[in-house]
Design an enzyme around this catalytic site. Structure first.
Site, PDB file in Angstrom:
ATOM      1  N   ASP A 461      34.858  50.209  32.402  1.00 12.91           N
ATOM      2  CA  ASP A 461      35.493  49.659  33.575  1.00 12.91           C
ATOM      3  C   ASP A 461      36.529  48.809  32.952  1.00 12.91           C
ATOM      4  OD1 ASP A 461      36.745  48.762  35.853  1.00 12.91           O
ATOM      5  OD2 ASP A 461      34.894  48.592  37.002  1.00 12.91           O
ATOM      6  N   VAL A 462      37.561  49.059  32.799  1.00  6.16           N
ATOM      7  CA  VAL A 462      38.744  48.041  32.318  1.00  6.16           C
ATOM      8  C   VAL A 462      39.874  48.224  33.249  1.00  6.16           C
ATOM      9  CG1 VAL A 462      40.336  48.008  30.454  1.00  6.16           C
ATOM     10  CG2 VAL A 462      38.508  49.172  29.969  1.00  6.16           C
ATOM     11  N   GLU A 463      39.926  47.080  34.002  1.00  6.01           N
ATOM     12  CA  GLU A 463      40.953  46.636  34.788  1.00  6.01           C
ATOM     13  C   GLU A 463      41.376  45.144  34.979  1.00  6.01           C
ATOM     14  OE1 GLU A 463      39.169  46.931  38.968  1.00  6.01           O
ATOM     15  OE2 GLU A 463      37.532  47.545  38.010  1.00  6.01           O
ATOM     16  N   PRO A 464      41.882  44.784  33.599  1.00  2.00           N
ATOM     17  CA  PRO A 464      42.422  43.271  33.492  1.00  2.00           C
ATOM     18  C   PRO A 464      43.583  43.304  34.099  1.00  2.00           C
ATOM     19  CG  PRO A 464      42.652  44.255  31.555  1.00  2.00           C
ATOM     20  CD  PRO A 464      42.121  45.417  32.346  1.00  2.00           C
TER      21      PRO A 464
END
Length: 582
Positions: A461-464
């Site tokens: 899960d990549v949501e920066p």
């Protein structure tokens, strides 16, 4: 038996009468024909032409045209050639000035004059075919990308999706185009370099009869080079009954010179390809000179749009496809593609993702009633097309295990065990942190997660935020750590992980890492009414869904495909064996 004897006087009277009738006939034939007489002799001639390539004297490939120093089209079966068609005015004419002697002859304009290609020698034709091969290869590449796009659409949709049948029809049309072009390329490649080549123009002529579907075939018997006209003759050398030719070839050519351009355009309306514009041509409903209603647009670049129009622009449902571009099927507004608005129903495959938040709200704690799990609401953040009642079984669940290198979900292992116990496909995900190395996060995730045979692929899960990405050194540094995590987990589980990202992330950052799009499945969060444009495995369509048995809001996800595609995905990409926690 009585015998008749004519006197000399009777012979004279008879001869004088015949001479008088002959004189009257000659005078009548010498009188200028009236305009009505001329119009009674008028016909419409349809001329068709194409070019035939002969290799060592054998007809091999057929081309529609030779334009701008390039061969257009190309087929190996003569019956499939798309000929150049033109209709011209013509007149029945006599062979002799006075005597009625038409014998099925017609004078008409030369509508398909041959090009300079007929004068090229064998060596020049070899060079021309080499150029044709290059353009054909480029065209084939464009057709193949379109075919790939359409095939993908067909794979993840079915007839219950609005517009599916239209896309399927165009898919079949494009397949025929591609396969035909492949065959032509194969034939051109096989032509020996020392072969003798020759191009011939093949013509055919047909007389169209007014008010009748019947036609009369003709052959060319003379060319009037000075005027650019032709002399044709019907194959049986007969003039239709009731037609009387009143002029010769010279007068007919004079009449042809008077034919207006407007008349010629009217004659060729059946062959006009829609309404031309700067990008191609349009075929469909019109209002005040603009596309309005249903119609199709054929672009000069090979593009195609099929759908609804308002005031000259795509509006409503339609699909667009072009060489080397993504397929766009869905809603349009003022010529801009908005996205695909899918219809939700029981045939789709739905799942959820959960974490600590489904168990704790403020200071309260909640258990999940796994016996009651059903999706009963798809969220209210955006409008959705729903068919029937929302009461869907949960096909899969993803459970958060870790975050960064320090955070654990205390409910993970129990939720994991309950999901498997209740026959729900389960997967595990890790929330990426921008404050620690990707490889270290991968080790932490693998150490604290469970992987059993049949589990779904792991998810990153990549949501920066933009600020977090900038602080860690930019997108290049981010993707370096993301790749390290993906590679490490792939090696450990034997299955490529899935990348979870937002729609915004796909537009702003993912183009900087094209390799990730090709190597890994993606799971996209987009909370609008339209499906994400990128090819994906899962779509997280809302964060505020409702699930019986779970307190509060739940993320609702839908698999990109139907039952057959989902079962195929499970067969190919799930974890193949139990993996011990390290």
């Amino acid at each position: 038996m009585a015998r008749w004897h004519l006197s000399k006087r009777q012979y004279c009277i008879g001869g004088a009468t015949f001479a008088l009738f002959l004189l009257i006939f000659v005078v009548y034939r010498l009188l200028p024909p009236s305009q009505k007489d001329i119009e009674d002799c008028a016909v419409v001639v349809e001329q068709q032409a194409y070019y035939q390539l002969e290799v060592n004297g054998k007809p091999t490939v057929y081309f529609t045209d030779y334009k701008d120093s390039k061969l257009v089209g190309g087929v190996i079966q003569k019956e499939l050639i798309r000929t150049r068609k033109v209709r011209t005015r013509g007149y029945w004419v006599n062979a002799f000035p006075i005597w009625p002697s038409c014998f099925g002859r017609i004078v008409t304009k030369w509508g398909n004059k041959p090009s300079t290609i007929l004068s090229l020698n064998s060596n020049a034709l070899h060079k021309l075919l080499a150029d044709k091969l290059k353009t054909a290869d480029d065209e084939l590449a464009g057709l193949q990308t379109q075919h790939n796009e359409l095939t993908y659409y067909m794979r993840v949709h079915n007839v219950s999706d609005y517009g599916y049948n239209k896309v399927a029809d165009y898919h079949r049309h494009l397949e025929r185009q591609r396969d035909s072009l492949r065959t032509v390329i194969g034939v051109l490649v096989s032509i020996p370099t020392d072969a003798q080549l020759r191009i011939k123009q093949i013509n055919s002529y047909t007389v169209l009869r007014d008010g009748s579907a019947k036609t009369t075939a003709c052959k060319r018997i003379a060319i009037y080079k000075d005027s650019g006209n032709l002399l044709l003759q019907t194959h049986n050398k007969f003039t239709p009954i009731g037609t009387i030719a009143v002029m010769g070839a010279e007068r007919a050519q004079a009449e042809l010179a008077k034919v207006s351009q407007r008349t010629e355009v009217a004659l060729n309306k059946p062959f006009q390809k829609g309404v031309p514009d700067s990008l191609g041509y349009y075929v469909g409903e019109m209002k005040q000179g603009k596309p309005n209603g249903y119609g199709q647009h054929f672009g000069n670049n090979g593009s195609f749009y099929d759908g609804h129009w308002d005031d000259g622009k795509p509006n409503g449902f339609g699909f667009y496809i072009a060489p080397h571009e993504y397929l766009q099927v869905g809603e349009w507004k003022d010529g801009v593609f908005k996205g695909e608005r899918i219809s939700h129903h029981h045939e789709r495959i739905y799942g959820i993702d959960i974490s600590k938040h489904q168990h704790e709200k403020k200071k309260e704690k909640f258990a999940i009633d796994w016996e009651k799990l059903r999706i009963i609401g798809l969220g209210k953040i955006s409008a959705k097309k729903i068919r029937g009642k929302v009461d869907y079984p949960i096909a899969f669940v993803y459970i958060k295990s870790t975050e960064g290198c320090t955070v654990l979900n205390p409910y993970y292992k129990d939720d994991y065990a309950q999901a498997r116990k209740h026959g729900i496909r389960v997967g595990t995900y890790h929330f990426f942190s921008t404050t620690s190395a990707g490889i270290e996060q991968a080790r932490y995730f693998l150490k604290n997660s469970l992987f059993s045979k049949g589990d779904l692929p792991a998810v990153l899960d990549v949501e920066p935020s933009d600020e977090q990405i900038e602080k860690m050194g930019g997108a290049e540094v981010l993707f370096k750590h993301v790749r390290n995590w993906l590679v490490a987990v792939h090696r450990a589980t034997g299955v490529r992980p899935i990348l979870y990202i937002s729609q915004m992330f796909t537009k702003k950052y993912l183009p900087l890492a094209v390799d990730l799009q090709g190597e890994y499945f993606v799971w996209i969060a987009r909370y609008g009414e339209y499906k994400p444009e990128l090819k994906l495995t899962y779509w997280q369509l809302s964060p505020d869904g409702k699930v019986s048995g779970i307190h509060g809001d739940v993320d609702i996800n839908v698999f990109n495909g139907y039952k057959n595609q989902y079962e195929d995905f499970l067969r190919k990409y799930c974890i193949k064996k139990n993996i011990a926690v390290r």
